[in-house]
Each structure stands twice: as C-alpha cells, then as structure tokens.
Motif scaffolding. Sequence first.
Motif, PDB file in Angstrom:
ATOM      1  N   PHE A 180     -16.535 -32.380  13.338  1.00 60.33           N
ATOM      2  CA  PHE A 180     -15.832 -31.208  13.689  1.00 60.33           C
ATOM      3  C   PHE A 180     -16.278 -30.393  14.812  1.00 60.33           C
ATOM      4  CE2 PHE A 180     -13.788 -32.046   9.310  1.00 60.33           C
ATOM      5  CZ  PHE A 180     -12.696 -32.469   9.856  1.00 60.33           C
ATOM      6  N   GLY A 181     -17.744 -30.513  14.903  1.00 53.25           N
ATOM      7  CA  GLY A 181     -18.441 -29.635  15.921  1.00 53.25           C
ATOM      8  C   GLY A 181     -18.553 -28.220  15.158  1.00 53.25           C
ATOM      9  N   ALA A 182     -18.421 -27.867  13.954  1.00 50.52           N
ATOM     10  CA  ALA A 182     -18.612 -26.785  13.053  1.00 50.52           C
ATOM     11  C   ALA A 182     -18.724 -27.128  11.880  1.00 50.52           C
ATOM     12  CB  ALA A 182     -17.607 -25.627  13.556  1.00 50.52           C
ATOM     13  N   ASP A 183     -19.632 -26.255  11.366  1.00 52.91           N
ATOM     14  CA  ASP A 183     -19.486 -26.128   9.821  1.00 52.91           C
ATOM     15  C   ASP A 183     -18.590 -25.488   9.030  1.00 52.91           C
ATOM     16  OD1 ASP A 183     -21.058 -24.171  10.288  1.00 52.91           O
ATOM     17  OD2 ASP A 183     -22.568 -24.379   8.794  1.00 52.91           O
ATOM     18  N   GLY A 184     -18.515 -25.607   7.524  1.00 51.24           N
ATOM     19  CA  GLY A 184     -17.486 -24.816   6.996  1.00 51.24           C
ATOM     20  C   GLY A 184     -16.122 -25.155   7.028  1.00 51.24           C
ATOM     21  N   ARG A 185     -15.757 -26.398   7.482  1.00 52.84           N
ATOM     22  CA  ARG A 185     -14.309 -26.845   7.657  1.00 52.84           C
ATOM     23  C   ARG A 185     -13.915 -27.346   6.260  1.00 52.84           C
ATOM     24  NH1 ARG A 185     -11.491 -27.058  12.636  1.00 52.84           N
ATOM     25  NH2 ARG A 185     -13.019 -26.337  14.217  1.00 52.84           N
ATOM     26  N   MET A 186     -12.655 -26.979   5.678  1.00 50.26           N
ATOM     27  CA  MET A 186     -12.229 -27.297   4.157  1.00 50.26           C
ATOM     28  C   MET A 186     -12.203 -28.572   4.182  1.00 50.26           C
ATOM     29  SD  MET A 186     -12.148 -24.388   2.691  1.00 50.26           S
ATOM     30  CE  MET A 186     -11.224 -25.161   1.387  1.00 50.26           C
ATOM     31  N   ALA A 187     -11.866 -29.460   5.225  1.00 49.95           N
ATOM     32  CA  ALA A 187     -11.926 -30.994   5.074  1.00 49.95           C
ATOM     33  C   ALA A 187     -13.095 -31.366   4.811  1.00 49.95           C
ATOM     34  CB  ALA A 187     -11.420 -31.564   6.159  1.00 49.95           C
ATOM     35  N   THR A 188     -14.545 -31.153   5.179  1.00 47.75           N
ATOM     36  CA  THR A 188     -15.447 -31.240   4.941  1.00 47.75           C
ATOM     37  C   THR A 188     -15.770 -30.881   3.498  1.00 47.75           C
ATOM     38  OG1 THR A 188     -16.385 -30.823   7.207  1.00 47.75           O
ATOM     39  CG2 THR A 188     -18.011 -31.018   5.455  1.00 47.75           C
ATOM     40  N   TYR A 189     -15.517 -29.811   3.036  1.00 53.24           N
ATOM     41  CA  TYR A 189     -15.667 -29.602   1.645  1.00 53.24           C
ATOM     42  C   TYR A 189     -15.037 -30.282   0.656  1.00 53.24           C
ATOM     43  CZ  TYR A 189     -18.268 -25.368   3.348  1.00 53.24           C
ATOM     44  OH  TYR A 189     -19.245 -24.417   4.089  1.00 53.24           O
ATOM     45  N   GLY A 190     -13.667 -30.638   0.969  1.00 53.23           N
ATOM     46  CA  GLY A 190     -12.982 -31.342   0.434  1.00 53.23           C
ATOM     47  C   GLY A 190     -13.701 -32.686   0.322  1.00 53.23           C
ATOM     48  N   ALA A 191     -14.099 -33.360   1.296  1.00 58.20           N
ATOM     49  CA  ALA A 191     -14.827 -34.851   1.328  1.00 58.20           C
ATOM     50  C   ALA A 191     -16.007 -34.570   0.510  1.00 58.20           C
ATOM     51  CB  ALA A 191     -14.988 -35.238   2.892  1.00 58.20           C
ATOM     52  N   LEU A 192     -16.904 -33.636   0.576  1.00 58.31           N
ATOM     53  CA  LEU A 192     -17.962 -33.224  -0.270  1.00 58.31           C
ATOM     54  C   LEU A 192     -17.729 -33.390  -1.577  1.00 58.31           C
ATOM     55  CD1 LEU A 192     -21.022 -32.256  -0.564  1.00 58.31           C
ATOM     56  CD2 LEU A 192     -19.913 -30.170  -0.404  1.00 58.31           C
ATOM     57  N   VAL A 193     -16.621 -32.919  -2.136  1.00 55.53           N
ATOM     58  CA  VAL A 193     -16.290 -32.709  -3.474  1.00 55.53           C
ATOM     59  C   VAL A 193     -15.987 -34.103  -3.979  1.00 55.53           C
ATOM     60  CG1 VAL A 193     -14.703 -32.139  -5.233  1.00 55.53           C
ATOM     61  CG2 VAL A 193     -15.655 -30.343  -3.768  1.00 55.53           C
ATOM     62  N   LEU A 194     -15.308 -34.894  -3.101  1.00 54.30           N
ATOM     63  CA  LEU A 194     -14.620 -36.379  -3.506  1.00 54.30           C
ATOM     64  C   LEU A 194     -15.867 -37.393  -3.550  1.00 54.30           C
ATOM     65  CD1 LEU A 194     -11.496 -36.739  -1.548  1.00 54.30           C
ATOM     66  CD2 LEU A 194     -11.751 -36.322  -3.870  1.00 54.30           C
ATOM     67  N   VAL A 195     -17.084 -37.084  -2.580  1.00 50.03           N
ATOM     68  CA  VAL A 195     -18.097 -38.071  -2.455  1.00 50.03           C
ATOM     69  C   VAL A 195     -18.810 -37.713  -3.735  1.00 50.03           C
ATOM     70  CG1 VAL A 195     -20.113 -38.585  -0.934  1.00 50.03           C
ATOM     71  CG2 VAL A 195     -17.854 -38.719  -0.193  1.00 50.03           C
ATOM     72  N   ALA A 196     -19.038 -36.449  -3.902  1.00 49.69           N
ATOM     73  CA  ALA A 196     -20.069 -36.066  -4.902  1.00 49.69           C
ATOM     74  C   ALA A 196     -19.538 -36.876  -6.237  1.00 49.69           C
ATOM     75  CB  ALA A 196     -20.258 -34.515  -4.988  1.00 49.69           C
ATOM     76  N   ALA A 197     -18.243 -36.676  -6.481  1.00 49.45           N
ATOM     77  CA  ALA A 197     -17.735 -37.101  -7.857  1.00 49.45           C
ATOM     78  C   ALA A 197     -17.826 -38.616  -7.751  1.00 49.45           C
ATOM     79  CB  ALA A 197     -16.317 -36.600  -7.921  1.00 49.45           C
TER      80      ALA A 197
END
Length: 91
Positions: free
Chosen positions: A63-80
Amino acid sequence: MGPFYILLHLMSFLAPAAFLALLLPLAARATLRATAGRSRLMLQAGLVFLAGAGVLGAGLWWFGADGRMATYGALVLVAAAVQWLTLRAWR
C-alpha cells in the motif's frame, strides 16, 4: 531523524504484531487447556510475532503506507492461522 526516533517508529510499527503475539498464546492457554500445553509459550509468541511483522511489512510495501485496515485484517488472519498451526489444532 535520529536513531532514537527511528527506533521509536519501528517499535510503533511493530506494536500490533507484538500485541497479538502476546495475546493469542495466552488466550489459547486460558481457554484450550488440553492443547495449549503441548507447545511452549515463547515459541508460539515468537512465531506469531514473526508472521505478524512479515504481514505488516508486506502491507507497507503493497500500500505504500502503514496503518491500512486491510493490513490489520490480514494481520489478524495470519496470526490466528499461525497460532492454529502451532497448536496443531487440525487433529
């Protein structure tokens, strides 16, 4: 920007991954008594943190920037998913 501020930004960037890395193994240990004892807590936290840091880095790159909701959603899915794999929950 000095080294202190670079370290501060890096720690702030990785904070969501660190939070999930501590939360998921502790929650699994509290709720899944039979399976949570098979794997060590630090191993689970380390694997979840590494996977989460990778997802955050990939989101920053994509995305070229941090803090996007898609990134946080992927973070939760991958961590789980990593937590599920470390507990061998498919058995």
